[in-house]
Every structure is written in C-alpha cells, then in structure tokens.
Scaffold this motif. Structure first.
Motif, PDB file in Angstrom:
ATOM      1  N   ARG A 136      40.725 -28.038  -8.078  1.00  0.00           N
ATOM      2  CA  ARG A 136      40.378 -29.448  -7.926  1.00  0.00           C
ATOM      3  C   ARG A 136      41.647 -30.296  -7.767  1.00  0.00           C
ATOM      4  N   ASN A 183      43.414 -32.251 -22.505  1.00  0.00           N
ATOM      5  CA  ASN A 183      42.177 -31.587 -22.066  1.00  0.00           C
ATOM      6  C   ASN A 183      42.182 -31.254 -20.577  1.00  0.00           C
ATOM      7  N   TYR A 184      42.937 -32.045 -19.805  1.00  0.00           N
ATOM      8  CA  TYR A 184      43.144 -31.742 -18.382  1.00  0.00           C
ATOM      9  C   TYR A 184      44.641 -31.878 -18.116  1.00  0.00           C
ATOM     10  N   GLU A 188      44.538 -34.153 -14.746  1.00  0.00           N
ATOM     11  CA  GLU A 188      44.626 -35.597 -15.008  1.00  0.00           C
ATOM     12  C   GLU A 188      46.068 -36.080 -14.869  1.00  0.00           C
ATOM     13  N   ARG A 314      36.095 -33.875 -23.480  1.00  0.00           N
ATOM     14  CA  ARG A 314      36.270 -34.591 -22.211  1.00  0.00           C
ATOM     15  C   ARG A 314      36.078 -36.064 -22.507  1.00  0.00           C
ATOM     16  N   CYS A 315      36.900 -36.895 -21.872  1.00  0.00           N
ATOM     17  CA  CYS A 315      36.707 -38.326 -22.136  1.00  0.00           C
ATOM     18  C   CYS A 315      35.338 -38.748 -21.639  1.00  0.00           C
ATOM     19  N   THR A 316      34.828 -38.053 -20.622  1.00  0.00           N
ATOM     20  CA  THR A 316      33.525 -38.403 -20.056  1.00  0.00           C
ATOM     21  C   THR A 316      32.356 -37.744 -20.795  1.00  0.00           C
ATOM     22  N   GLN A 472      30.329 -37.858 -15.799  1.00  0.00           N
ATOM     23  CA  GLN A 472      31.453 -37.062 -15.311  1.00  0.00           C
ATOM     24  C   GLN A 472      32.360 -37.918 -14.448  1.00  0.00           C
ATOM     25  N   ARG A 473      33.557 -37.410 -14.258  1.00  0.00           N
ATOM     26  CA  ARG A 473      34.521 -38.126 -13.431  1.00  0.00           C
ATOM     27  C   ARG A 473      34.266 -37.872 -11.941  1.00  0.00           C
ATOM     28  N   GLY A 474      34.011 -36.625 -11.603  1.00  0.00           N
ATOM     29  CA  GLY A 474      33.947 -36.221 -10.215  1.00  0.00           C
ATOM     30  C   GLY A 474      32.720 -36.720  -9.488  1.00  0.00           C
ATOM     31  N   PHE A 480      36.966 -43.908 -10.704  1.00  0.00           N
ATOM     32  CA  PHE A 480      36.916 -43.508 -12.112  1.00  0.00           C
ATOM     33  C   PHE A 480      37.602 -44.611 -12.895  1.00  0.00           C
TER      34      PHE A 480
HETATM   35  O1  G3H Z   1      38.614 -36.252 -19.917  1.00  0.00           O
HETATM   36  C1  G3H Z   1      38.228 -36.931 -18.977  1.00  0.00           C
HETATM   37  C2  G3H Z   1      38.116 -36.347 -17.628  1.00  0.00           C
HETATM   38  O2  G3H Z   1      38.510 -37.209 -16.624  1.00  0.00           O
HETATM   39  C3  G3H Z   1      36.747 -35.895 -17.372  1.00  0.00           C
HETATM   40  O3  G3H Z   1      36.625 -35.358 -16.139  1.00  0.00           O
HETATM   41  O4  G3H Z   1      34.176 -35.503 -16.045  1.00  0.00           O
HETATM   42  O5  G3H Z   1      35.412 -34.096 -14.462  1.00  0.00           O
HETATM   43  O6  G3H Z   1      35.257 -33.435 -16.855  1.00  0.00           O
HETATM   44  P1  G3H Z   1      35.281 -34.550 -15.868  1.00  0.00           P
END
Ligand code: G3H
Length: 536
Positions: A136, A183-184, A188, A314-316, A472-474, A480
C-alpha cells in the motif's frame, strides 16, 4: 492450541527467523551514513521466545540512542539544504524531484521481504497485513507521483485577470519534522514523508517508538536517491530529540501521527507559532451505531473487523459499539461467536488475526480498563476475554458499558471492545457531539429513512460516515482527516501534496515589455517555476 502456549510451541519458519541481531550502526545526516559510536538501545520484539532461560521478550537488534546535539546536526543539515527556499532541492524542477522519488520507490521494492519480516517481529503485525502495509505504501508513492504530475500540468499555464498575468503553482514550506506512529510505522510515516519531500521540503525524520529497524533496509535508498540534507534520519527518544529542535524555531512543519498531548506540547515549544504548519493525525474514539433495522450478520462482521483488526491498534478502529436494545442480545451472541473463531497466534501463522502487542505496558492497561468496567457493572462476556500471556491479550468484550467507565471515554488502542446498549438514537448521537474526537463513525441500518437524518447530522461532526461498513482510512485517495482532537490538515494522496505546500505565484502586468521578457524566459526555459512545460 491453548492460549497459554501461544509462545511456547512456536515454530518460526526459516525465512522469517532472525538469526543475527540487526544492529543499526549508522544514521543519515547531510547525505552521509555516519557511523554511530555512542550508546545504543536494545530493540525488543512483540514476540516472546525461549532461548534457554524461559520465555523472554526477544531482542532483535540495537539502535543508536542519539542525543540533543545529534538532533541539532540533523536539523542544521535540513535547514541548510532548504536554505530559505534557495537550496538545490526546493528550487529543483518538479520533474527532477519526481525522478528522485521514483528511484527511491524502485529501490524500496527490493527491500519488501526484509521490511515485512521486521514489521512482524517489531510490532507483531500479521504477515498478510504486513505485506499489505508495504504494498500500500509503494502504491501510495506512485499515486502521489501521478497526482503531482497532474496538478503540475494543470498549473503549467498562465492565468489572466484584470490585466494581470500570473503563473500559480504550489511551493514548499521549509523544514519538516516528521514522526510516525508504531501501528503503521512504514505506511503512515511515508504518507507524511513522501509528499513532504516531493513538494520540495527538507526533512528531519524520527521513526516511531516501535517499528524502527524496518527502516534500516531503506537507509541506503534514502542516501542514494536524495541530495544531501534532504532526508535526515535520527534515532532515539522523541522527548530528547524533538523537544530541542522545536525550540529553535527552525521547523516549519510539524508532521506527526500520534498523540494530541505530544502534538500540543511540541507545537507550543515553537517560538514563532504562526510560522509553524501542523499536519497531525491524532486519537479517535470512533463509534459504531447499530440500529434495529440493520443486517445483523453484516453488522457483526464489520464491527468485529473494525474493532479488532490488528488487535484494535488502529486510529480508525471502532472503539465503542452502540447497539440498539432490541437486538443487543442477538448481536452480542453473534459477535462473541465470530470472535471465538478468529485465529490467534504469531504473525507468520497462516490466517492469524490476533497477535502479540508491542507496548510493554498495554496488557496491564487493558486490565485496568477491564477492572474499572467490572467495578462499574460490566462483565467480560466472551470466553478467554482478557486472558494475558506475556505480550498477548485475548480480546475482552465488555457489556453493559456505561459513561461511568474509563473504557467508555478513553481511546483504548488495544483488544478490548466496549458494548453500550441504547434505546433512543439520541444517546449515541450525544456521545459523538460531546466527544473530544471527531474522526469517523459507522452506521448500521438497511433503511434509507433511518440513515438519512443521521448522515446529515453526523457529517458535520466527524469526517467520514461509513454505512454498513467499518471505519477505515483507505482507499488512500480519499480524504483522511478529523475534527476536534483527531487531526489537523487532510491526508490523502492529493490532499497531502497540498498540506505540505503553499500556493505561490509569479505575476506581471500585461505590458508589451513584460510580455517580451516573459516570452523570452518561457521560450528559453530559464526558470523552473515559470514554465509551460508538461510533465508526462
Ligand atoms: O491508525 C490509523 C490508520 O490510518 C488506519 O488506517 O484504516 O487503513 O487501518 P486503516
């Protein structure tokens, strides 16, 4: 396999084994991979292994424990490379900067296996998700390149209004201090770093707390692909490194994905705050609102994914589930059953979804939340919920949760799922309104009548309303962003390019002599900025 044996009976596939320590002996400042001779810090894995002394958190390498003066050296290199916007990198043709980033992406692809392996060891992310994080990120880089080419083509013309001509483009902002989350740690961080670089900024880059060694295979590429001083990578603690350089006032952009307290503390250190642009991705407490007219199986599946993918880190993630009274019994039964079918284990195990956690204090914190919720009337409603084996915590589903409990308010960022019953939708709506965070929400209903008024209220309180889907972010081309303490600035492929740049223009009155000069300048391609050249 019983949870107790999650580490004991582990078989580490040969290709994922770490036989020699990854000792990061160099760091990148001013285009040179300098040898580090000072103190080092051990890098611990999320995973426990038994190497003869019982189970211990595996040490997988060391990194430099850099100090204030090293941070200043990195900052000075970035500052000099930017040189008030007069440096080679900020004045370079956009096309040439794109080539540097493209070369970097090509070199990066070669490191995939190693980076993926380190993602698993360092942060305990399962193999499939680690591969996805890598791929990604590469895709994000290529999409950024395409987007910039497109916007550069759109800007490669002159506008005219009221007798004045102008060429309007986007220019860099200066020195970017870039810090990503654990976490990323690849994705990120690069979603900040790459747009910052491609727009002509120079950077001081400090990797996340966990997920540091995975950058080692990329150091060479950074060094080879960018002019000196453009990327400076330093290792150590944020407090030691970021604090003093913010105080100098030489940082123009604070790009941080992490915690709002650190973001507040750092931005306030800057002596000239109006000069500082913020690009921040912070906490969230995204709720799911599950309405009685939903497709229950779908809601359960999405809530499970949303709350527990990568163990809820995940923040999301969906961090609180509001479920209507009429369906809550059924929902809980189905949720707990679906959870019991998730495979737990070590990151390389086929189909594994629940894995060990990188933060040493997280199991104890999850238990504090469980104890507090139990003391206030909730129960752990799933078998094995909250069971801890070293760094592994089996997710605890808590019900009934109410506003007296910490887990109702705090961003748990881990494997605990609070479920709240409601009979009037105004209670989850009030939760969103009163929350300190404003990132996303998930709504579950099959009725347009139910959804429409909720959508219209919620879009003004969060920045993404997901219908019958987890948060989700994607895809990364979508904006975002978040309100309140959840974010500052927008990140998407396109928006990040904007976040790390500013509109700047060259304008002239349409007199004959000006037209002659400008035609001459354009015909002879003398300026990198005033140009009608198309990047194809
Ligand atoms: O931790 C926050 C991320 O931006 C979440 O991304 O929703 O693709 O897991 P994601």
């Amino acid at each position: 396999m019983s949870i107790k044996n999650i580490f004991k009976n582990a078989i580490i596939p040969e290709k994922f084994n770490i036989k020699e320590l990854y000792n990061q002996e160099t760091y990148l400042i001013n285009g040179v991979l300098r040898k580090w001779t000072g103190e080092t810090s051990k890098v611990y894995s999320s995973i426990f292994t038994d190497e003869g002394n019982g189970l211990e958190r595996k040490v997988i390498g060391t990194i430099p424990n850099m100090q204030e003066q090293n941070a200043f050296e990195a900052l000075d290199a970035a500052y000099a490379a930017y040189d008030y916007g007069r440096g080679e990198w900020p004045t370079m043709k956009v096309e040439d900067r794109i080539n540097c980033v493209e070369n970097f992406a090509k070199m990066m692809v070669e490191t995939r296996d190693e980076v993926v392996k380190l993602l698993m060891w360092e942060i305990g992310k399962d193999y499939a998700s680690s591969c996805k994080e890598f791929d990604r990120t590469v895709e994000y880089i290529y999409d950024t390149i395409e987007d910039l080419k497109k916007s550069d083509r759109e800007d490669s013309n002159l506008k005219k209004h009221s007798g004045i001509y102008a060429q309007i483009r986007r220019g860099p902002l200066g020195v970017v201090l870039c810090m990503g989350p654990y976490n990323y740690p690849l994705n990120e961080t690069f979603c900040l770093l790459i747009p910052a670089l491609i727009m002509g900024n120079t950077t001081v880059f400090k990797p996340a707390k966990y997920g540091v060694l995975l950058l080692s295979p990329l150091l060479d590429a950074f060094q080879k692909c960018f002019p000196k001083g453009v990327v400076n990578l330093i290792y150590g603690r944020g407090r030691v490194l970021a604090t003093p350089i913010m105080k100098t006032g030489k940082v123009d952009v604070l790009a941080l994905i992490g915690n709002s307290k650190s973001a507040n503390a750092l931005q306030h250190l800057h002596p000239k705050q109006n000069r500082l642009r913020l690009v921040l991705g912070l906490e969230a407490k995204n709720p799911a609102i599950v309405l009685p007219d939903c497709d229950l199986d779908l809601a359960v599946q999405e809530c499970l994914l949303g709350s527990l993918s990568y163990n809820g880190q995940r923040c999301t993630a969906l961090k609180v589930l509001f479920v209507h009274q009429d369906i809550i019994e059924e929902f809980n039964k189905k949720y707990v059953k679906a959870l019991s079918q998730l495979k737990y284990g070590l990151p390389w195990e086929e189909g594994v979804k629940l894995t060990p956690l990188p933060e040493a204090g997280k199991p104890a914190y999850i238990h504090e939340l469980i104890d507090d919720a139990v003391a206030n009337g909730a129960k752990v409603i799933n078998e094995n919920g909250g069971e801890v084996v070293e760094s592994f915590v089996f997710p605890a589903v808590m019900y009934p949760v109410n506003e007296k409990m910490r887990v109702y308010h705090e961003e748990q960022f881990g494997p605990i799922v609070p479920i709240v019953a409601f009979d009037d939708v105004s209670s989850p709506l009030d939760y969103v309104s009163e929350s300190n965070y404003g990132q996303q929400v998930s709504l579950f209903s099959e009725s347009a009548n139910t959804l429409a008024p909720l959508i219209d209220m919620l879009v003004n309180q969060v920045c993404r309303v997901n219908i019958n889907s987890q948060c989700q972010r994607g895809p990364d081309v979508f904006p975002f962003v978040g309100r309140k303490d959840s974010a500052v600035s927008t990140l998407s492929v396109h928006d990040a390019i904007r976040s790390f740049s500013i509109r700047t223009l060259v304008a002239f009155k349409g007199t004959d002599s000006n037209k002659e000069v400008l035609n001459d300048l354009l015909d002879n391609k003398q300026s990198n900025f005033v140009s009608t050249h198309y990047i194809l």
